[in-house]
Design a protein around this motif. Structure first.
Motif, PDB file in Angstrom:
ATOM      1  N   GLY A  27       0.845  -0.932   0.025  1.00 51.15           N
ATOM      2  CA  GLY A  27      -0.007  -0.058  -0.344  1.00 51.15           C
ATOM      3  C   GLY A  27       0.841   1.490  -0.272  1.00 51.15           C
ATOM      4  O   GLY A  27       1.731   0.880   0.706  1.00 51.15           O
ATOM      5  N   LEU A  28       0.748   1.944  -0.819  1.00 59.41           N
ATOM      6  CA  LEU A  28       1.292   3.627  -1.011  1.00 59.41           C
ATOM      7  C   LEU A  28       0.623   4.596  -0.519  1.00 59.41           C
ATOM      8  O   LEU A  28      -0.329   4.399  -1.555  1.00 59.41           O
ATOM      9  N   VAL A  44       3.433  -0.711   3.848  1.00 63.31           N
ATOM     10  CA  VAL A  44       2.906   0.420   3.920  1.00 63.31           C
ATOM     11  C   VAL A  44       3.990   1.059   3.818  1.00 63.31           C
ATOM     12  O   VAL A  44       5.002   1.227   4.782  1.00 63.31           O
ATOM     13  N   LEU A  45       3.841   1.848   2.448  1.00 62.25           N
ATOM     14  CA  LEU A  45       4.686   2.812   2.044  1.00 62.25           C
ATOM     15  C   LEU A  45       3.895   4.333   2.474  1.00 62.25           C
ATOM     16  O   LEU A  45       2.957   4.299   2.019  1.00 62.25           O
ATOM     17  N   VAL A  46       4.957   5.362   2.300  1.00 61.40           N
ATOM     18  CA  VAL A  46       3.641   6.446   2.894  1.00 61.40           C
ATOM     19  C   VAL A  46       5.500   7.754   2.189  1.00 61.40           C
ATOM     20  O   VAL A  46       6.767   7.581   2.421  1.00 61.40           O
ATOM     21  N   THR A  92       4.118   4.558  13.157  1.00 61.86           N
ATOM     22  CA  THR A  92       4.091   3.141  13.779  1.00 61.86           C
ATOM     23  C   THR A  92       4.595   1.852  12.124  1.00 61.86           C
ATOM     24  O   THR A  92       2.525   2.005  11.717  1.00 61.86           O
ATOM     25  N   GLY A  93       4.762   1.251  11.907  1.00 58.98           N
ATOM     26  CA  GLY A  93       4.571   0.844  10.675  1.00 58.98           C
ATOM     27  C   GLY A  93       4.471   0.430   9.151  1.00 58.98           C
ATOM     28  O   GLY A  93       4.097   0.000   8.298  1.00 58.98           O
ATOM     29  N   VAL A  94       4.545   1.880   9.431  1.00 59.24           N
ATOM     30  CA  VAL A  94       4.577   2.405   8.188  1.00 59.24           C
ATOM     31  C   VAL A  94       6.603   2.905   7.835  1.00 59.24           C
ATOM     32  O   VAL A  94       7.062   3.110   8.291  1.00 59.24           O
ATOM     33  N   GLN A  95       6.775   2.633   6.788  1.00 61.84           N
ATOM     34  CA  GLN A  95       8.336   3.049   5.733  1.00 61.84           C
ATOM     35  C   GLN A  95       7.859   3.736   4.633  1.00 61.84           C
ATOM     36  O   GLN A  95       6.727   4.433   3.903  1.00 61.84           O
ATOM     37  N   VAL A  96       8.570   5.164   5.992  1.00 58.44           N
ATOM     38  CA  VAL A  96       9.068   6.360   4.729  1.00 58.44           C
ATOM     39  C   VAL A  96       9.655   6.557   3.999  1.00 58.44           C
ATOM     40  O   VAL A  96      10.753   5.883   4.017  1.00 58.44           O
ATOM     41  N   ALA A 112       9.655   7.687  -6.410  1.00 57.23           N
ATOM     42  CA  ALA A 112      10.798   7.803  -5.432  1.00 57.23           C
ATOM     43  C   ALA A 112      10.065   5.836  -4.440  1.00 57.23           C
ATOM     44  O   ALA A 112      10.881   4.843  -4.057  1.00 57.23           O
ATOM     45  N   ALA A 113       9.181   5.643  -4.304  1.00 56.77           N
ATOM     46  CA  ALA A 113       8.883   4.577  -3.501  1.00 56.77           C
ATOM     47  C   ALA A 113       7.845   3.162  -4.776  1.00 56.77           C
ATOM     48  O   ALA A 113       8.748   2.793  -3.383  1.00 56.77           O
TER      49      ALA A 113
END
Length: 190
Positions: A3-4, A44-46, A62-66, A82-83
């Motif tokens: 998920g992005l 999960v990416l943001v 939390t639980g999200v890759q920046v 980038a993502a």
């Protein structure tokens, strides 16, 4: 499945960091990240760019890759580029969500993600809208996107079969302006 959540924008039209606008006792971005977490993505990416330091201070990541996007001012295509470099190599594809669109329902995200075509998009009562599904085969094309409407151009390019997933109701509010935010707070979002 990845998920992005796109949240790197500078909020130029709004005049302040929309990621941090108050919403249901937290921030607008918190609400969207909670949605992403509820979808049982494997990753999960943001993307962050404008106001990244403030977002890191005030949003629960939390639980999200920046994924930092230094080129955020060139449009969301740069955030997607980038993502995609951070997408787990085992992922079958990714679901694209907007960090300023908290009214998307998890059930609709799962329906889009279950599409068997390379691309899928929600067909709301008043038009097409996020979330989008991109199968792994399409990721190389996402890595070369440019500008703000790049995913829409890919969707309408005719290069890949697209499934339109019927969704009840209007396209959820995407907060770009103060008027959008007022409508969201007034309960017009689902």
């Amino acid at each position: 499945m990845t998920g992005l959540v796109l949240a790197a924008g500078a909020s130029v039209r709004l005049g302040e960091a929309k990621q941090l606008l108050p919403y249901r006792g937290r921030t607008l971005l918190d609400a969207t990240l909670d949605l992403a977490r509820s979808c049982a993505f494997d990753q999960v990416l943001v993307t962050l760019g404008g106001a990244a330091d403030l977002v890191r201070e005030r949003v629960d990541l939390t639980g999200v890759q920046v994924v930092e996007n230094a080129e955020f001012s060139t449009g969301c295509g740069s955030s997607i580029r980038a993502a995609t470099q951070a997408v787990d190599p085992r992922a079958d594809g990714l679901v694209l969500l907007l960090g300023d669109q908290p009214g998307v329902r998890a059930a609709d995200v799962r329906r889009v993600a279950a599409a068997t075509t390379p691309l899928a998009v929600c067909r709301y009562a008043d038009g097409l809208g996020h979330p989008f599904w991109f199968a792994r085969d399409v990721l190389p094309e996402l890595r070369v996107l440019h500008g703000d409407k790049a995913v829409w151009k890919l969707l309408h390019s005719g290069r890949h079969p697209v499934t339109e997933i019927p969704v009840d109701g209007p396209v959820p509010i995407d907060v770009d302006t103060r008027a959008d935010y007022r409508r969201l707070l007034a309960g017009e979002a689902r």
